[in-house]
Design an enzyme around this catalytic site. Structure first.
Site, short mmCIF file in Angstrom:
data_model
loop_
_atom_site.label_atom_id
_atom_site.label_comp_id
_atom_site.label_asym_id
_atom_site.label_seq_id
_atom_site.Cartn_x
_atom_site.Cartn_y
_atom_site.Cartn_z
CB SER A 116 -13.46 -51.22 116.23
OG SER A 116 -12.92 -51.45 114.99
CG HIS A 137 -14.53 -56.37 114.49
ND1 HIS A 137 -13.66 -56.65 115.52
CD2 HIS A 137 -14.15 -55.16 114.03
CE1 HIS A 137 -12.80 -55.66 115.67
NE2 HIS A 137 -13.08 -54.74 114.77
CD GLU A 149 -13.56 -59.98 117.70
OE1 GLU A 149 -12.92 -60.34 118.69
OE2 GLU A 149 -13.86 -58.79 117.50
CG ASN A 187 -9.97 -54.37 119.55
OD1 ASN A 187 -8.77 -54.60 119.39
ND2 ASN A 187 -10.73 -53.90 118.59
N1 LIG Z 1 -8.76 -49.46 110.79
C1 LIG Z 1 -8.86 -50.51 111.56
O1 LIG Z 1 -7.86 -51.06 112.06
C2 LIG Z 1 -10.22 -51.13 111.81
C3 LIG Z 1 -10.30 -52.49 112.15
C4 LIG Z 1 -11.55 -53.08 112.33
C5 LIG Z 1 -12.70 -52.30 112.21
N2 LIG Z 1 -12.60 -50.98 111.89
C6 LIG Z 1 -13.86 -50.21 111.74
O2 LIG Z 1 -14.15 -50.13 110.35
C7 LIG Z 1 -14.80 -48.89 110.06
C8 LIG Z 1 -14.01 -48.14 109.00
O3 LIG Z 1 -12.70 -47.94 109.44
P1 LIG Z 1 -11.50 -47.53 108.45
O4 LIG Z 1 -10.27 -47.61 109.22
O5 LIG Z 1 -11.65 -48.27 107.17
O6 LIG Z 1 -11.87 -45.99 108.20
P2 LIG Z 1 -11.36 -45.02 107.02
O7 LIG Z 1 -11.40 -43.65 107.59
O8 LIG Z 1 -10.12 -45.54 106.41
O9 LIG Z 1 -12.52 -45.15 105.92
C9 LIG Z 1 -13.83 -44.69 106.09
C10 LIG Z 1 -14.42 -44.40 104.72
O10 LIG Z 1 -15.81 -44.16 104.87
C11 LIG Z 1 -16.18 -43.13 103.99
N3 LIG Z 1 -17.43 -42.54 104.46
C12 LIG Z 1 -17.63 -41.73 105.50
N4 LIG Z 1 -18.95 -41.43 105.61
C13 LIG Z 1 -19.59 -42.09 104.62
C14 LIG Z 1 -20.95 -42.19 104.20
N5 LIG Z 1 -21.91 -41.55 104.85
N6 LIG Z 1 -21.22 -42.97 103.14
C15 LIG Z 1 -20.25 -43.62 102.48
N7 LIG Z 1 -18.94 -43.56 102.82
C16 LIG Z 1 -18.63 -42.80 103.88
C17 LIG Z 1 -15.00 -42.18 104.00
O11 LIG Z 1 -15.01 -41.36 102.85
C18 LIG Z 1 -13.83 -43.15 104.04
O12 LIG Z 1 -13.38 -43.47 102.76
C19 LIG Z 1 -14.94 -48.18 111.39
O13 LIG Z 1 -16.19 -48.46 111.94
C20 LIG Z 1 -13.83 -48.78 112.23
O14 LIG Z 1 -14.10 -48.71 113.60
C21 LIG Z 1 -11.39 -50.39 111.68
#
Ligand SMILES: NC(=O)c1ccc[n+]([C@@H]2O[C@H](COP(=O)([O-])OP(=O)(O)OC[C@H]3O[C@@H](n4cnc5c(N)ncnc54)[C@H](O)[C@@H]3O)[C@@H](O)[C@H]2O)c1
Length: 384
Positions: A116, A137, A149, A187
């Site tokens: 993000s 994204h 995106e 964003n």
């Molecule tokens: N939550 C949102 O609203 C949102 C929206 C768009 C983009 N994002 C982006 O998406 C990504 C994930 O966000 P999220 O909210 O799903 O996070 P989250 O914390 O819910 O999930 C992350 C997952 O990654 C796993 N993980 C961590 N390190 C790892 C590794 N080395 N190998 C494999 N798995 C690993 C964790 O165990 C966890 O299950 C981030 O980059 C975030 O910025 C989030």
């Protein structure tokens, strides 16, 4: 094509569901067994609900579920054609992972990040062949939010951009192309929706209930800014704002607010903690808005013109096309109208006058009018 998804959290799980629904075989990998288990259980629940509601047949739901293979080994990605990485938002971790993935995955596989806030260029730079790295994204929840995106880094091959975009289009999503700059489109352009509402509140001009009423009733937005911040989580919304602010080298236009920082520090995170701008406990009384229409129109216009100014500036700086900027805001955050279309309806000169009046009043760079709006007003142009 088989799809690899790394990270089985909120985003990875949602994206896996989208890809499997589109008919792909999916490999979903996480370092934590528990995350995979949670993800699989959640998918079962979602599918059962969709079957109950008659949205999918039991057979289709079973196929979607069976289409996802859960694993803790990235080596299982070897025969996948596209990877979407959705692990924690940490540049060092992402870079390390992309370095490893580059060796595991086929040489012609596309490597995408769902980041993000990090620059796609910096993640791509970890790879020998940075040309196959791109940002894809999704918005949360990925199965429901239509917008995606597509963010090429400066290193990304044109062919990779085309392939990624047409694939995600085929998943039934609406894709927009965004430059690799902080906040991409949504964003970035949405910052004043929160920031200006908070500023109006901090100045004592109005209160959250009234501002929310104004934006919904008079503006046609689906949620008011304070409700939305409580829904997103004040900690998360604050972090995004701070990250965007820092990434723009402290441009005052994106300055975070103490109100939100304190709420976040106090643990008043919104719905998830039971208290934020509003109290979500069982017997809480909802505060009544002040339904003064004259004040309401003033508040609406101040927030709206700041949003329009931000959208115009994004176009001015070639972050995306005018069509994509309007699509992003209507499909990504459900704005009732595209901001550039809204600017045309209000009149470009009217927008310039409103920005200049704010700037004159506050003498803050935050209220500087986009050069594009000024030029268009001078030349009598409109966006569409
Ligand atoms: N939550 C949102 O609203 C949102 C929206 C768009 C983009 N994002 C982006 O998406 C990504 C994930 O966000 P999220 O909210 O799903 O996070 P989250 O914390 O819910 O999930 C992350 C997952 O990654 C796993 N993980 C961590 N390190 C790892 C590794 N080395 N190998 C494999 N798995 C690993 C964790 O165990 C966890 O299950 C981030 O980059 C975030 O910025 C989030």
């Amino acid at each position: 094509m088989k799809i690899a998804i790394l990270g089985a959290g909120a985003m990875g799980s949602g994206i896996a569901q989208v890809a499997s629904t589109a008919g792909h075989k999916v490999v979903l990998c996480d370092i934590h067994d528990a995350a995979l288990e949670r993800s699989s259980k959640k998918l079962d629940k979602i599918m059962n609900r969709l079957v109950e509601k008659g949205r999918v047949t039991r057979e289709k739901a079973d196929n979607i579920i069976a289409g996802i293979q859960y694993t803790t080994k990235m080596e299982d990605f070897a025969d996948c054609g596209l990877l979407i990485e959705a692990v924690v938002e940490n540049l060092d971790i992402k870079k390390k992972i992309f370095k490893q993935l580059e060796v595991i995955m086929a040489p012609d596989a596309i490597l995408a990040t769902n980041t993000s806030s990090l620059s796609v260029a910096s993640i791509a730079a970890a790879c020998e062949n940075a040309g196959r790295v791109i940002g894809i994204h999704f918005f949360n929840p990925a199965p429901l939010m239509k917008l995606v995106e597509i963010i090429p880094a400066i290193q990304t091959d044109t062919k990779v951009v085309e392939q990624a975009r047409s694939l995600i289009d085929a998943w039934g999503k609406i894709t927009v192309l965004a430059k690799d700059t902080p906040g991409f489109i949504v964003n970035r352009v949405a910052r004043p929706f929160y920031g200006e509402a908070l500023r109006i509140y901090e100045e004592g001009l109005s209160d959250p209930a009234t501002i929310d009423w104004v934006m919904k009733e008079l503006g046609g937005f689906r949620m008011g800014p304070f409700e939305l911040m409580d829904y997103i989580g004040n900690d998360i919304n604050y972090t995004v704002t701070e990250t965007v602010f820092r990434s723009f080298w402290y441009d005052p236009r994106y300055k975070p607010s103490f109100t939100q920082k304190r709420l976040s520090e106090a643990g008043y995170l919104g719905r998830k903690s039971g208290k934020g701008y509003y109290d979500y406990s069982e017997n809480a009384v909802k505060p009544e808005p002040n339904k003064d229409k004259i004040l309401g129109e003033k508040i609406l216009w101040r927030i709206l013109v700041m949003l329009i100014n931000e959208a115009a500036d994004a176009l001015y700086l070639n972050i995306a096309s005018r069509e994509d900027i309007d699509l992003a805001m209507t499909k990504g955050v459900n704005y009732p109208k595209g901001l550039l279309k809204w600017a045309d309806e209000k009149g470009i000169q009217t927008c310039v006058d409103a920005m200049d009046a704010l700037h004159h009043e506050y003498l803050e760079d935050r209220y500087r009018c986009s050069p594009l709006l000024r030029k268009m007003a001078r030349e009598g142009e409109c966006f569409f």
